[in-house]
Scaffold this motif. Structure first.
Motif, PDB file in Angstrom:
ATOM      1  N   MET A   1       1.739   4.067  -9.048  1.00 18.68           N
ATOM      2  CA  MET A   1       2.943   3.502  -8.803  1.00 18.68           C
ATOM      3  C   MET A   1       3.525   2.819 -10.030  1.00 18.68           C
ATOM      4  SD  MET A   1       0.772   0.084  -7.465  1.00 18.68           S
ATOM      5  CE  MET A   1      -0.454   0.907  -6.644  1.00 18.68           C
ATOM      6  N   THR A   2       4.578   2.451  -9.683  1.00 24.56           N
ATOM      7  CA  THR A   2       5.534   1.917 -10.879  1.00 24.56           C
ATOM      8  C   THR A   2       5.935   0.369 -10.835  1.00 24.56           C
ATOM      9  OG1 THR A   2       6.701   3.974 -11.339  1.00 24.56           O
ATOM     10  CG2 THR A   2       7.760   2.369 -12.461  1.00 24.56           C
ATOM     11  N   LEU A   3       5.661  -0.483 -11.708  1.00 27.08           N
ATOM     12  CA  LEU A   3       5.800  -1.726 -11.382  1.00 27.08           C
ATOM     13  C   LEU A   3       6.880  -2.120 -12.536  1.00 27.08           C
ATOM     14  CD1 LEU A   3       2.173  -2.934 -10.994  1.00 27.08           C
ATOM     15  CD2 LEU A   3       3.950  -2.632  -9.396  1.00 27.08           C
ATOM     16  N   GLY A   4       8.246  -2.249 -12.370  1.00 28.36           N
ATOM     17  CA  GLY A   4       8.897  -2.501 -13.443  1.00 28.36           C
ATOM     18  C   GLY A   4       8.965  -1.485 -14.310  1.00 28.36           C
ATOM     19  N   PRO A   5       8.722  -1.755 -15.673  1.00 23.78           N
ATOM     20  CA  PRO A   5       8.659  -0.725 -16.769  1.00 23.78           C
ATOM     21  C   PRO A   5       7.170  -0.366 -16.983  1.00 23.78           C
ATOM     22  CG  PRO A   5       8.515  -2.985 -17.738  1.00 23.78           C
ATOM     23  CD  PRO A   5       8.733  -2.885 -16.049  1.00 23.78           C
ATOM     24  N   VAL A   6       6.365  -0.359 -16.005  1.00 22.45           N
ATOM     25  CA  VAL A   6       4.815  -0.321 -16.369  1.00 22.45           C
ATOM     26  C   VAL A   6       4.560   0.690 -15.216  1.00 22.45           C
ATOM     27  CG1 VAL A   6       2.391  -1.210 -16.296  1.00 22.45           C
ATOM     28  CG2 VAL A   6       4.668  -2.531 -17.285  1.00 22.45           C
ATOM     29  N   GLU A   7       3.684   1.888 -15.680  1.00 23.18           N
ATOM     30  CA  GLU A   7       3.196   2.929 -14.684  1.00 23.18           C
ATOM     31  C   GLU A   7       1.814   2.462 -14.380  1.00 23.18           C
ATOM     32  OE1 GLU A   7       2.591   7.532 -14.305  1.00 23.18           O
ATOM     33  OE2 GLU A   7       4.850   6.915 -14.660  1.00 23.18           O
ATOM     34  N   VAL A   8       1.324   2.620 -13.180  1.00 21.86           N
ATOM     35  CA  VAL A   8      -0.156   2.174 -12.801  1.00 21.86           C
ATOM     36  C   VAL A   8      -0.683   3.134 -12.102  1.00 21.86           C
ATOM     37  CG1 VAL A   8      -1.862   0.279 -12.020  1.00 21.86           C
ATOM     38  CG2 VAL A   8       0.189  -0.505 -13.226  1.00 21.86           C
ATOM     39  N   THR A   9      -1.908   3.744 -12.397  1.00 26.27           N
ATOM     40  CA  THR A   9      -2.492   4.749 -11.529  1.00 26.27           C
ATOM     41  C   THR A   9      -3.693   3.951 -10.711  1.00 26.27           C
ATOM     42  OG1 THR A   9      -1.753   6.491 -13.340  1.00 26.27           O
ATOM     43  CG2 THR A   9      -3.490   6.879 -11.483  1.00 26.27           C
ATOM     44  N   LYS A  10      -3.391   3.835  -9.204  1.00 30.20           N
ATOM     45  CA  LYS A  10      -4.201   3.265  -8.679  1.00 30.20           C
ATOM     46  C   LYS A  10      -4.628   3.649  -7.384  1.00 30.20           C
ATOM     47  CE  LYS A  10      -6.106  -0.480 -11.019  1.00 30.20           C
ATOM     48  NZ  LYS A  10      -7.522  -0.681 -11.481  1.00 30.20           N
ATOM     49  N   GLU A  11      -5.825   3.708  -6.406  1.00 36.57           N
ATOM     50  CA  GLU A  11      -5.977   4.143  -5.206  1.00 36.57           C
ATOM     51  C   GLU A  11      -5.140   2.998  -4.333  1.00 36.57           C
ATOM     52  OE1 GLU A  11      -9.000   4.807  -1.876  1.00 36.57           O
ATOM     53  OE2 GLU A  11      -9.703   5.309  -3.810  1.00 36.57           O
ATOM     54  N   ALA A  12      -4.105   3.332  -3.613  1.00 33.95           N
ATOM     55  CA  ALA A  12      -3.552   2.310  -2.916  1.00 33.95           C
ATOM     56  C   ALA A  12      -3.935   2.558  -1.283  1.00 33.95           C
ATOM     57  CB  ALA A  12      -1.809   2.491  -3.026  1.00 33.95           C
ATOM     58  N   VAL A  13      -3.625   1.229  -0.564  1.00 36.65           N
ATOM     59  CA  VAL A  13      -3.779   1.291   0.751  1.00 36.65           C
ATOM     60  C   VAL A  13      -2.392   0.872   1.404  1.00 36.65           C
ATOM     61  CG1 VAL A  13      -4.793   0.009   2.505  1.00 36.65           C
ATOM     62  CG2 VAL A  13      -6.332   0.525   0.682  1.00 36.65           C
ATOM     63  N   VAL A  14      -2.012   1.553   2.245  1.00 36.06           N
ATOM     64  CA  VAL A  14      -0.702   1.309   2.711  1.00 36.06           C
ATOM     65  C   VAL A  14      -0.713   0.622   4.054  1.00 36.06           C
ATOM     66  CG1 VAL A  14       1.596   2.385   3.798  1.00 36.06           C
ATOM     67  CG2 VAL A  14       0.270   3.484   1.887  1.00 36.06           C
ATOM     68  N   ALA A  15      -0.376  -0.719   3.894  1.00 41.05           N
ATOM     69  CA  ALA A  15      -0.422  -1.568   5.211  1.00 41.05           C
ATOM     70  C   ALA A  15       0.697  -1.592   6.071  1.00 41.05           C
ATOM     71  CB  ALA A  15      -0.729  -2.928   4.773  1.00 41.05           C
ATOM     72  N   ASP A  16       0.357  -1.781   7.436  1.00 38.03           N
ATOM     73  CA  ASP A  16       1.717  -2.230   8.316  1.00 38.03           C
ATOM     74  C   ASP A  16       2.267  -3.541   8.167  1.00 38.03           C
ATOM     75  OD1 ASP A  16       3.631  -1.606  10.324  1.00 38.03           O
ATOM     76  OD2 ASP A  16       2.211  -2.012  11.901  1.00 38.03           O
ATOM     77  N   ILE A  17       2.946  -3.965   6.906  1.00 36.97           N
ATOM     78  CA  ILE A  17       3.433  -5.148   6.926  1.00 36.97           C
ATOM     79  C   ILE A  17       5.079  -5.181   6.615  1.00 36.97           C
ATOM     80  CG2 ILE A  17       1.395  -6.204   5.971  1.00 36.97           C
ATOM     81  CD1 ILE A  17       2.544  -5.906   3.317  1.00 36.97           C
ATOM     82  N   GLU A  18       5.740  -6.265   6.721  1.00 39.44           N
ATOM     83  CA  GLU A  18       7.225  -5.930   6.699  1.00 39.44           C
ATOM     84  C   GLU A  18       7.506  -6.453   5.119  1.00 39.44           C
ATOM     85  OE1 GLU A  18       9.497  -8.795   9.377  1.00 39.44           O
ATOM     86  OE2 GLU A  18       7.947  -8.168  10.987  1.00 39.44           O
TER      87      GLU A  18
END
Length: 60
Positions: free
Chosen positions: A1-18
């Motif tokens: 994932m990219t957070l502004g100017p920083v790229e982070v590699t992590k396992e992510a959970v996609v949640a059903d949130i707004e």
């Protein structure tokens, strides 16, 4: 994932949130001494020496 100017590699959970994103402690605590610092007074998250804009939705 990219957070502004920083790229982070992590396992992510996609949640059903707004919200566009909800960062968990696994991302913010980093690893290898890469903990994030959150500066509410400057509205930024500092990670790996880079500043990521902190945008809070629903705040008026």
């Amino acid at each position: 994932m990219t957070l502004g100017p920083v790229e982070v590699t992590k396992e992510a959970v996609v949640a059903d949130i707004e919200d566009q994103v909800l960062l968990g402690l696994d991302v913010l605590s980093g690893g290898n001494g890469e903990q994030a610092d959150i500066f509410h007074s400057k509205n930024v998250i500092s990670l790996r020496g880079r500043e990521i804009p902190l945008v809070q939705e629903g705040k008026g």
